[in-house]
Design a protein around this motif. Structure first.
Motif, PDB file in Angstrom:
ATOM      1  N   ARG A 131       0.815  -1.209   0.000  1.00 43.98           N
ATOM      2  CA  ARG A 131       0.000   0.000   0.000  1.00 43.98           C
ATOM      3  C   ARG A 131       0.854   1.266   0.000  1.00 43.98           C
ATOM      4  O   ARG A 131       0.529   2.246  -0.657  1.00 43.98           O
ATOM      5  CB  ARG A 131      -0.926  -0.002   1.216  1.00 43.98           C
ATOM      6  N   PHE A 132       1.938   1.248   0.763  1.00 45.50           N
ATOM      7  CA  PHE A 132       2.780   2.436   0.870  1.00 45.50           C
ATOM      8  C   PHE A 132       4.172   2.249   0.272  1.00 45.50           C
ATOM      9  O   PHE A 132       4.816   3.217  -0.115  1.00 45.50           O
ATOM     10  CB  PHE A 132       2.928   2.842   2.344  1.00 45.50           C
ATOM     11  N   GLY A 189       8.634  -2.895  -0.296  1.00 53.37           N
ATOM     12  CA  GLY A 189       8.755  -3.205   1.118  1.00 53.37           C
ATOM     13  C   GLY A 189       9.511  -2.133   1.884  1.00 53.37           C
ATOM     14  O   GLY A 189       9.933  -1.117   1.327  1.00 53.37           O
ATOM     15  N   TYR A 190       9.692  -2.368   3.167  1.00 45.68           N
ATOM     16  CA  TYR A 190      10.367  -1.395   4.020  1.00 45.68           C
ATOM     17  C   TYR A 190      10.954  -2.116   5.229  1.00 45.68           C
ATOM     18  O   TYR A 190      10.643  -3.279   5.511  1.00 45.68           O
ATOM     19  CB  TYR A 190       9.384  -0.315   4.479  1.00 45.68           C
ATOM     20  N   TYR A 191      11.818  -1.425   5.958  1.00 44.15           N
ATOM     21  CA  TYR A 191      12.430  -1.967   7.163  1.00 44.15           C
ATOM     22  C   TYR A 191      11.832  -1.290   8.396  1.00 44.15           C
ATOM     23  O   TYR A 191      11.661  -0.070   8.425  1.00 44.15           O
ATOM     24  CB  TYR A 191      13.945  -1.767   7.148  1.00 44.15           C
ATOM     25  N   ALA A 192      11.525  -2.075   9.401  1.00 46.98           N
ATOM     26  CA  ALA A 192      10.976  -1.538  10.645  1.00 46.98           C
ATOM     27  C   ALA A 192      11.164  -2.566  11.754  1.00 46.98           C
ATOM     28  O   ALA A 192      11.421  -3.747  11.496  1.00 46.98           O
ATOM     29  CB  ALA A 192       9.496  -1.197  10.491  1.00 46.98           C
ATOM     30  N   GLY A 193      11.025  -2.095  12.981  1.00 43.71           N
ATOM     31  CA  GLY A 193      11.081  -2.979  14.140  1.00 43.71           C
ATOM     32  C   GLY A 193       9.687  -3.231  14.663  1.00 43.71           C
ATOM     33  O   GLY A 193       9.135  -2.405  15.388  1.00 43.71           O
ATOM     34  N   LEU A 194       9.077  -4.342  14.288  1.00 41.14           N
ATOM     35  CA  LEU A 194       7.692  -4.648  14.629  1.00 41.14           C
ATOM     36  C   LEU A 194       7.607  -5.858  15.565  1.00 41.14           C
ATOM     37  O   LEU A 194       8.450  -6.756  15.517  1.00 41.14           O
ATOM     38  CB  LEU A 194       6.874  -4.936  13.365  1.00 41.14           C
ATOM     39  N   LEU A 230       3.189   5.085   9.352  1.00 40.54           N
ATOM     40  CA  LEU A 230       3.974   4.784   8.158  1.00 40.54           C
ATOM     41  C   LEU A 230       3.623   5.722   7.008  1.00 40.54           C
ATOM     42  O   LEU A 230       4.514   6.254   6.333  1.00 40.54           O
ATOM     43  CB  LEU A 230       3.743   3.334   7.732  1.00 40.54           C
ATOM     44  N   SER A 231       2.324   5.936   6.793  1.00 43.15           N
ATOM     45  CA  SER A 231       1.915   6.788   5.679  1.00 43.15           C
ATOM     46  C   SER A 231       2.342   8.228   5.920  1.00 43.15           C
ATOM     47  O   SER A 231       2.699   8.948   4.983  1.00 43.15           O
ATOM     48  CB  SER A 231       0.398   6.717   5.484  1.00 43.15           C
TER      49      SER A 231
END
Length: 382
Positions: free
Chosen positions: A40-41, A45-50, A180-181
């Motif tokens: 969607r954004f 893909g993207y990097y994050a700490g989830l 994120l958006s």
């Protein structure tokens, strides 16, 4: 100077549940930043700490019904529970609760299975206070990304004013689609794990976490060194809604006023925990402000390479880690740092190092031009 001590603490993050687990992960140079798909954004893909909610629910099941609480509420409750269990001074009649968050339960928008008021920050805080049967109304601090540190200052003021005997400061935020958006609209998110202060940095990485710390005016508990919160000063540069002052004026004013008020000099600082988001403007602004404050030779790091930017919990998590750096005489490397990409010299910590530490400076900056500088000092006990 304040007589407030940072006692029991807890961090709930992708690196582990509990401060000890988080410290060990940092010592092992582990990072929470992983690749995630989100078409969607981010097309690639993207990097994050989830943190997977199933993992949170697994840890929460011994405390209560996970279906009655939001993901963020469960994270903060897990952190607060660990702090309470480690403190003999906790009293639901006299202990206060100060919660730091920027967006709270914003992930519930358009799919809220709870009552609509759960989206309000005050309601989230009250749900957490009620879980622990706290009699006093909780306080919410929400001032962009200085919130976690500002909550400590607020708690210290409340203790000094006699409002509470002691206070639990807790914080949490999620890397929700809303967040994120928002950062993506600024074109501020890196397509690789963030690299604060580095020449090849591409922007911020986001993360989610919760943390809590017990504040008391008395140096209580078992023998050994304790960390005293001395003071914190804030200043707003009034530069731009999202961009910091190019001269670092707000952060410089926070630092210089703090040192003057507490009769300390740059040479007294053994360690500097920076905000360090890995965006071009933030890192450059901090480097200028540190240079203006005479701090260019002080060992400095950013913890964002380990966690990403965890918004309202970032400054609290980093304060807890700074506390343990002082206690353990341990400087942690600024993860992912390559070579300097700022115009002023900084003494970036490149590898984990043992060094005698007594006083540290923690800084934070955020949208709207807010800046904060905080002093922590080791108090030795025989």
């Amino acid at each position: 100077m304040s007589g407030t001590y940072l006692l029991n603490d807890a961090i709930i993050s992708p690196l582990g549940f509990g401060t000890g687990a988080n410290l060990q992960a940092i010592r092992n140079s582990e990072s929470a930043l992983k690749f995630h798909n989100n078409s969607r954004f981010f097309k690639e893909g993207y990097y994050a700490g989830l943190i997977e909610e199933d993992l949170i629910d697994s840890g929460f099941q011994r405390l209560g019904d996970a279906f009655l609480y939001t993901k963020l509420e469960k994270m903060i409750i897990l952190a607060v529970d660990r702090v309470i269990k480690g403190s003999d001074a906790f009293d639901p009649q006299t202990t206060g609760l100060v919660i730091s968050t920027t967006k709270g339960n914003i992930d519930l928008l358009a799919r809220n299975k709870f009552t609509p008021d759960r989206l309000y920050l005050w309601k989230m805080a009250q749900v957490i206070a009620d879980f622990f049967n706290l009699e006093k109304r909780p306080v919410v601090v929400s001032n962009a990304c200085i919130s976690g540190a500002l909550a400590i200052r607020t708690a210290s003021y409340l203790i000094a004013a006699g409002r509470y005997k002691n206070v639990i400061v807790a914080a949490g935020d999620l890397a929700s689609e809303f967040v994120l958006s928002g950062f993506n609209s600024f074109q501020a998110i890196s397509d690789e794990p963030c690299r604060p202060f580095s020449k090849d940095r591409k922007g911020v990485s986001l993360g989610e976490a919760a943390a809590a710390v017990f504040l008391d005016s008395e140096n209580i508990g078992e023998g050994g060194d304790k960390i005293q919160y001395l003071d914190a000063v804030t200043a707003n540069d009034a530069n731009h809604i999202s961009g910091p002052s190019r001269t670092g004026e707000g952060l410089f004013q926070s630092i210089s006023r703090l040192m003057k008020a507490n009769n300390v000099e740059a040479g007294n600082m053994d360690f500097l925990s920076a905000h360090g988001t890995a965006t071009n403007y933030n890192d450059e602004m901090e480097a200028i402000a540190f240079n203006r404050g005479g701090l260019s030779q002080v060992p400095v790091n950013s913890f964002k390479g380990y966690y990403g930017h965890t918004l309202g919990s970032s400054a609290l998590i980093e304060t807890i880690l700074t506390k343990h750096s002082l206690l353990d005489n341990e400087l942690f490397a600024s993860h992912n740092f390559t070579e300097s990409g700022v115009s002023r010299d900084l003494n970036i910590i490149r590898s984990h190092t043992r060094k005698e530490l007594n006083m540290a400076l923690k800084t934070a900056s955020g949208f709207g031009g807010c800046n904060l500088a905080m002093l922590l000092k080791k108090e030795r006990r025989s």
